[in-house]
Design a protein around this motif. Structure first.
Motif, PDB file in Angstrom:
ATOM      1  N   GLY A 170       9.298  28.272  37.291  1.00  0.00           N
ATOM      2  CA  GLY A 170       9.324  28.322  35.834  1.00  0.00           C
ATOM      3  C   GLY A 170       9.463  26.937  35.223  1.00  0.00           C
ATOM      4  N   ALA A 171      10.320  26.107  35.829  1.00  0.00           N
ATOM      5  CA  ALA A 171      10.522  24.756  35.295  1.00  0.00           C
ATOM      6  C   ALA A 171       9.198  23.998  35.268  1.00  0.00           C
ATOM      7  N   ALA A 172       8.410  24.132  36.327  1.00  0.00           N
ATOM      8  CA  ALA A 172       7.110  23.444  36.377  1.00  0.00           C
ATOM      9  C   ALA A 172       6.181  23.996  35.305  1.00  0.00           C
ATOM     10  N   ALA A 173       6.209  25.323  35.103  1.00  0.00           N
ATOM     11  CA  ALA A 173       5.339  25.923  34.078  1.00  0.00           C
ATOM     12  C   ALA A 173       5.672  25.358  32.697  1.00  0.00           C
ATOM     13  N   VAL A 174       6.964  25.117  32.440  1.00  0.00           N
ATOM     14  CA  VAL A 174       7.371  24.539  31.157  1.00  0.00           C
ATOM     15  C   VAL A 174       6.940  23.076  31.082  1.00  0.00           C
ATOM     16  N   GLU A 175       7.177  22.314  32.148  1.00  0.00           N
ATOM     17  CA  GLU A 175       6.782  20.897  32.156  1.00  0.00           C
ATOM     18  C   GLU A 175       5.285  20.761  31.886  1.00  0.00           C
ATOM     19  N   ILE A 176       4.521  21.634  32.475  1.00  0.00           N
ATOM     20  CA  ILE A 176       3.069  21.605  32.310  1.00  0.00           C
ATOM     21  C   ILE A 176       2.710  21.876  30.854  1.00  0.00           C
ATOM     22  N   ALA A 177       3.383  22.852  30.237  1.00  0.00           N
ATOM     23  CA  ALA A 177       3.135  23.141  28.818  1.00  0.00           C
ATOM     24  C   ALA A 177       3.468  21.922  27.962  1.00  0.00           C
ATOM     25  N   LEU A 178       4.568  21.226  28.280  1.00  0.00           N
ATOM     26  CA  LEU A 178       4.956  20.033  27.517  1.00  0.00           C
ATOM     27  C   LEU A 178       3.883  18.950  27.650  1.00  0.00           C
ATOM     28  N   LYS A 179       3.416  18.732  28.870  1.00  0.00           N
ATOM     29  CA  LYS A 179       2.397  17.694  29.084  1.00  0.00           C
ATOM     30  C   LYS A 179       1.081  18.056  28.397  1.00  0.00           C
ATOM     31  N   MET A 180       0.718  19.341  28.458  1.00  0.00           N
ATOM     32  CA  MET A 180      -0.520  19.775  27.781  1.00  0.00           C
ATOM     33  C   MET A 180      -0.411  19.543  26.280  1.00  0.00           C
ATOM     34  N   ALA A 181       0.747  19.907  25.697  1.00  0.00           N
ATOM     35  CA  ALA A 181       0.922  19.749  24.246  1.00  0.00           C
ATOM     36  C   ALA A 181       0.846  18.271  23.875  1.00  0.00           C
ATOM     37  N   PHE A 182       1.510  17.437  24.641  1.00  0.00           N
ATOM     38  CA  PHE A 182       1.540  15.991  24.387  1.00  0.00           C
ATOM     39  C   PHE A 182       0.117  15.419  24.417  1.00  0.00           C
ATOM     40  N   GLN A 183      -0.604  15.780  25.472  1.00  0.00           N
ATOM     41  CA  GLN A 183      -1.946  15.221  25.664  1.00  0.00           C
ATOM     42  C   GLN A 183      -2.944  15.799  24.652  1.00  0.00           C
ATOM     43  N   TYR A 184      -2.725  17.070  24.272  1.00  0.00           N
ATOM     44  CA  TYR A 184      -3.608  17.711  23.295  1.00  0.00           C
ATOM     45  C   TYR A 184      -3.703  16.876  22.020  1.00  0.00           C
ATOM     46  N   TRP A 185      -2.580  16.400  21.510  1.00  0.00           N
ATOM     47  CA  TRP A 185      -2.596  15.691  20.232  1.00  0.00           C
ATOM     48  C   TRP A 185      -3.311  14.349  20.317  1.00  0.00           C
ATOM     49  N   ARG A 186      -3.459  13.804  21.521  1.00  0.00           N
ATOM     50  CA  ARG A 186      -4.204  12.549  21.677  1.00  0.00           C
ATOM     51  C   ARG A 186      -5.692  12.806  21.776  1.00  0.00           C
ATOM     52  N   GLN A 187      -6.081  14.013  22.159  1.00  0.00           N
ATOM     53  CA  GLN A 187      -7.474  14.279  22.499  1.00  0.00           C
ATOM     54  C   GLN A 187      -8.144  15.330  21.617  1.00  0.00           C
ATOM     55  N   CYS A 188      -7.390  15.943  20.719  1.00  0.00           N
ATOM     56  CA  CYS A 188      -7.963  17.016  19.908  1.00  0.00           C
ATOM     57  C   CYS A 188      -8.943  16.403  18.894  1.00  0.00           C
ATOM     58  N   PRO A 189      -9.773  17.247  18.248  1.00  0.00           N
ATOM     59  CA  PRO A 189     -10.811  16.702  17.354  1.00  0.00           C
ATOM     60  C   PRO A 189     -10.248  15.819  16.238  1.00  0.00           C
ATOM     61  N   ASP A 190      -9.002  16.108  15.827  1.00  0.00           N
ATOM     62  CA  ASP A 190      -8.401  15.326  14.746  1.00  0.00           C
ATOM     63  C   ASP A 190      -7.096  14.728  15.291  1.00  0.00           C
ATOM     64  N   PRO A 191      -7.201  13.693  16.138  1.00  0.00           N
ATOM     65  CA  PRO A 191      -6.046  13.265  16.943  1.00  0.00           C
ATOM     66  C   PRO A 191      -4.856  12.788  16.096  1.00  0.00           C
ATOM     67  N   CYS A 192      -3.642  13.083  16.594  1.00  0.00           N
ATOM     68  CA  CYS A 192      -2.393  12.612  16.001  1.00  0.00           C
ATOM     69  C   CYS A 192      -1.543  12.041  17.133  1.00  0.00           C
ATOM     70  N   PRO A 193      -1.912  10.840  17.635  1.00  0.00           N
ATOM     71  CA  PRO A 193      -1.233  10.324  18.839  1.00  0.00           C
ATOM     72  C   PRO A 193       0.254  10.069  18.637  1.00  0.00           C
ATOM     73  N   GLN A 194       0.701  10.055  17.371  1.00  0.00           N
ATOM     74  CA  GLN A 194       2.135   9.852  17.134  1.00  0.00           C
ATOM     75  C   GLN A 194       2.933  11.141  17.347  1.00  0.00           C
ATOM     76  N   LYS A 195       2.234  12.273  17.557  1.00  0.00           N
ATOM     77  CA  LYS A 195       2.951  13.535  17.801  1.00  0.00           C
ATOM     78  C   LYS A 195       3.337  13.595  19.273  1.00  0.00           C
ATOM     79  N   THR A 196       4.533  13.111  19.574  1.00  0.00           N
ATOM     80  CA  THR A 196       4.955  12.953  20.971  1.00  0.00           C
ATOM     81  C   THR A 196       6.280  13.649  21.268  1.00  0.00           C
TER      82      THR A 196
END
Ligand SMILES: *Cc1c(COP(=O)(O)O)cnc(C)c1O
Length: 442
Positions: free
Chosen positions: A122-148
């Motif tokens: 479970g801990a890994a599943a949460v860590e993965i969600a955190l990393k996905m969310a972090f990286q999403y904001w850098r790569q989404c169509p309207d990036p917000c790289p300050q959302k960390t």
């Protein structure tokens, strides 16, 4: 094997355990000083020790067991997969059980979740969600790289790895490691305060992480109806992703397949673990929406890949067990039968209020916390050194029941498939155990 041999065998085993092992969440000084149970087998709702004594599994082997132990259907699925291949990597290759399971998970998942990323705790599943969310904001169509940054509620629990601890809020477990954490925003249970914190920091917040309906490890702290949905709505209003941690609540624990269904919410990311394999083998998964998934697509030289994986990610034997567990949900009508047992549990807990040690009783579906307090009116806890909950756990064990406390809260979390008679016995034995300890307290 004759009786004497059996006893000497179990003594040797216990000595070796105390000599070579280090148990999780365990004060080893107490562990070494006290006699310990060695579980050798199990069937249905019962664990069986090396001397053949049977114990009702009152905590589903730490909140994981769903259909009972040693179900032939799950054992056979595991055996059949072992005859094919025990492990083949999910990095650059794939396999049928991993594919079938992903499809089944998406079919039952709440909201818009479309993609499955496997891990093993479970801990890994949460860590993965955190990393996905972090990286999403850098790569989404309207990036917000300050959302960390991340927001989580006081007393949350998401596992024991450093990232999961960073969004955790249980001081007893995490305080000592605090210097290791990334800073997280937090608030109490007041929706106005929560909205103020999230609104103030919306520009830098990647995601809100939340245990839906109930904070498990904090002591089965149940939210009022609508609370989880309200936090989800706040996250939506302020353009912050919502990660739901269904590691404890998923797979029927709260009465529906997922806790999200009670409040009709559509998370962006969902962490699953514990009951996902029926409680047989270690498996976890992070589910994501297609929108999040698409933000990771691109040419290799764009470096949008999700750089994460574990050696045993998507192990086929584990996936086969999880598929068999999902089949049993259908064949046994697990959730339909569970509804009556949740009522039985609620009614059976009423008389516990009569017991002098009982300070509070909290229930969410098939998750129960019975908090022991020295003084109910003033909410005074017992002094730690009295180890009151540990005494009750021992007294319950003498009555053939295994339970485990969270601080001074007794947790009842039986397998979903427990019979009505077994459930009645569990309640009687725990009631008698609390009563017996109350009688000998100074
Ligand atoms: C148990 C739990 C975890 C951690 O799962 P592990 O498999 O022990 O790493 C995470 N979140 C919640 C809500 C849990 O109950």
């Amino acid at each position: 094997m004759n009786h004497t041999m059996n006893i000497s065998l179990s003594i040797n085993l216990e000595q070796d355990d105390k000599r070579y092992l280090w148990h999780p969440f365990t004060q080893q000084q107490d562990w070494e000083a006290e006699p310990q149970l060695i579980i050798e087998r199990a069937e249905g709702s019962y664990l069986i020790d090396i001397d053949g004594n049977r114990y009702l599994d009152g905590v589903s082997s730490l909140w994981v067991n769903v259909h009972g132990h040693c179900r032939p259907e799950i054992n056979q699925a595991i055996n059949a997969q072992l005859q094919r291949v025990a492990h083949s990597t999910f990095l650059g290759l794939t396999h049928p059980p991993g594919i079938h399971l992903a499809r089944r998970l998406i079919e039952i998942a709440p909201g818009q979740l479309q993609r499955v990323f496997y891990s093993d705790t479970g801990a890994a599943a949460v860590e993965i969600a955190l990393k996905m969310a972090f990286q999403y904001w850098r790569q989404c169509p309207d990036p917000c790289p300050q959302k960390t940054r991340f927001f989580s509620l006081r007393n949350d629990y998401h596992g024991d790895t450093v990232g999961a601890m960073s969004v955790g809020g249980i001081d007893l477990f995490f305080q000592i490691y605090h210097p290791l954490f990334f800073p997280t925003l937090t608030a109490g249970y007041d929706l106005v305060e929560i909205e103020r914190v999230i609104a103030t920091h919306a520009d830098e917040l990647a995601a809100v992480v939340m245990e839906p309906l109930v904070q498990g490890a904090a002591g089965i702290l149940v939210y009022p109806p609508g609370f989880t949905r309200a936090v989800w709505e706040i996250a939506q209003r302020h353009n912050v992703l919502f990660i739901v941690d269904e590691v404890a609540t998923g797979f029927g624990r709260t009465g529906t397949m997922f806790a999200c269904e009670h409040e009709d919410i559509a998370p962006d990311l969902m962490a699953l673990g514990k009951g996902i394999s029926g409680g047989y083998l270690p498996l976890a998964a992070t589910l994501a929406t297609e929108e999040i998934y698409r933000a990771f697509l691109g040419n290799v030289d764009q470096f949008r890949t999700f750089y994460h994986g574990h050696t045993y990610t998507g192990n086929p034997v584990v996936c086969a067990a999880a598929l068999a567990s999902l089949d049993l949900f259908e064949r046994d009508h697990t959730l339909e039968h569970l509804a009556d047992k949740i009522v039985q549990l609620r009614q059976g807990l009423q008389r516990f209020w009569e017991l002098p040690l009982v300070g509070d009783i909290r229930q969410c579906g098939f998750m129960v916390g019975i908090e022991l307090l020295q003084d109910r009116a003033h909410k005074t806890p017992f002094p730690l050194h009295m180890r009151v909950a540990a005494q009750v756990i021992r007294a319950a064990r003498q009555r053939g029941v295994i339970i485990r406390p969270l601080a001074d809260t007794l947790v009842l979390m039986p397998p979903l498939a427990i019979s009505s008679d077994e459930l009645a016995y569990l309640l009687d034995a725990v009631y008698a155990a609390i009563q017996a300890v109350a009688e000998v307290l100074p």
